[in-house]
Design an enzyme around this catalytic site. Structure first.
Site, mmCIF file in Angstrom:
data_model
loop_
_atom_site.group_PDB
_atom_site.id
_atom_site.type_symbol
_atom_site.label_atom_id
_atom_site.label_comp_id
_atom_site.label_asym_id
_atom_site.label_seq_id
_atom_site.Cartn_x
_atom_site.Cartn_y
_atom_site.Cartn_z
ATOM 1 N N ASN A 45 -0.728 -21.225 -15.057
ATOM 2 C CA ASN A 45 -1.090 -22.559 -15.562
ATOM 3 C C ASN A 45 -2.524 -22.557 -16.083
ATOM 4 O OD1 ASN A 45 -1.655 -22.260 -12.748
ATOM 5 N ND2 ASN A 45 -1.938 -24.442 -12.514
ATOM 6 N N GLU A 47 -5.220 -25.352 -17.182
ATOM 7 C CA GLU A 47 -5.521 -26.782 -17.183
ATOM 8 C C GLU A 47 -6.585 -27.119 -18.216
ATOM 9 O OE1 GLU A 47 -6.348 -27.854 -13.092
ATOM 10 O OE2 GLU A 47 -4.227 -27.668 -12.587
ATOM 11 N N CYS A 56 1.827 -25.525 -18.060
ATOM 12 C CA CYS A 56 2.352 -24.951 -16.811
ATOM 13 C C CYS A 56 2.570 -23.449 -16.968
ATOM 14 C CB CYS A 56 3.698 -25.577 -16.471
ATOM 15 S SG CYS A 56 3.641 -27.309 -16.037
ATOM 16 N N GLU A 58 5.204 -21.693 -16.267
ATOM 17 C CA GLU A 58 6.517 -21.319 -16.817
ATOM 18 C C GLU A 58 6.505 -21.379 -18.345
ATOM 19 O OE1 GLU A 58 5.778 -23.458 -14.472
ATOM 20 O OE2 GLU A 58 7.315 -23.566 -12.906
ATOM 21 N N CYS A 91 8.783 -27.700 -13.170
ATOM 22 C CA CYS A 91 8.817 -29.136 -13.479
ATOM 23 C C CYS A 91 9.868 -29.415 -14.556
ATOM 24 C CB CYS A 91 7.434 -29.621 -13.928
ATOM 25 S SG CYS A 91 7.041 -29.222 -15.642
HETATM 26 N N1 THU Z 1 2.325 -26.637 -12.732
HETATM 27 C C1 THU Z 1 2.907 -25.491 -13.159
HETATM 28 O O1 THU Z 1 2.226 -24.531 -13.548
HETATM 29 N N2 THU Z 1 4.267 -25.423 -13.174
HETATM 30 C C2 THU Z 1 5.090 -26.436 -12.814
HETATM 31 O O2 THU Z 1 6.298 -26.333 -12.960
HETATM 32 C C3 THU Z 1 4.532 -27.666 -12.242
HETATM 33 C C4 THU Z 1 3.057 -27.799 -12.274
HETATM 34 C C5 THU Z 1 0.861 -26.731 -12.747
HETATM 35 C C6 THU Z 1 0.303 -27.721 -13.729
HETATM 36 C C7 THU Z 1 -1.010 -28.091 -13.111
HETATM 37 O O3 THU Z 1 -2.006 -27.167 -13.550
HETATM 38 C C8 THU Z 1 -0.806 -27.903 -11.630
HETATM 39 O O4 THU Z 1 0.392 -27.163 -11.488
HETATM 40 C C9 THU Z 1 -0.702 -29.192 -10.858
HETATM 41 O O5 THU Z 1 0.272 -30.010 -11.406
#
Ligand code: THU
Length: 134
Positions: A45, A47, A56, A58, A91
């Site tokens: 991920n 941000e 994310c 994935e 997600c």
């Molecule tokens: N996140 C992911 O990398 N994958 C997911 O399927 C759900 C959330 C990350 C996004 C963000 O940087 C952190 O988790 C908190 O939501």
């Protein structure tokens, strides 16, 4: 897919999570995709201070896979890990994006409340949006 192969894929996901850029949530996620060609592609991920721009793990892995190997790729297995000891199924947005490339019976392994859970992709996303114009 043999259990050992899925374990190796989970290890790739775990290692990818070490590269997370997650200064806002502190939640460090890694994903690993096994392509039908055998290649493994990882993502983490990333941000952003404008929170909604966050990508994310994935989806990062998926865009890497398509960018490196082209639009014909098919994903035979998915593994997700995080460094926070928390549950982290993919997600909803990631499920929808994965659905274009993941085989319906591909195993998806992710940390759940009671340990690693593995489900077929078609169970993880039973009703993906498709566009079939008449
Ligand atoms: N996140 C992911 O990398 N994958 C997911 O399927 C759900 C959330 C990350 C996004 C963000 O940087 C952190 O988790 C908190 O939501």
């Amino acid at each position: 897919m043999p259990e050992k192969a899925l374990e190796i894929l989970l290890e790739h996901a775990q290692r990818a999570a070490l590269h997370a850029y997650a200064p806002y949530s502190g939640f460090r996620v890694g994903a690993a995709l096994q392509l039908t060609s055998g290649e493994i592609v990882t993502g983490t991920n990333v941000e952003n201070v404008s929170y909604g721009l966050t990508i994310c793990a994935e989806r990062a892995a998926l865009v890497r896979a398509v960018s490196e190997f082209g639009p014909e790729i098919r994903v035979a297995a998915v593994a997700v890990a995080n460094l926070n000891g928390a549950a982290s199924p993919p997600c909803g947005a990631c499920r929808q994006m994965l659905s274009e490339f993941v085989l319906p019976d591909a195993p998806v392994a992710f940390p759940a409340a009671d340990g690693i859970r593995t489900m077929a992709f078609s169970e993880v996303l039973p009703l993906a949006f498709e566009m079939k114009l008449k």
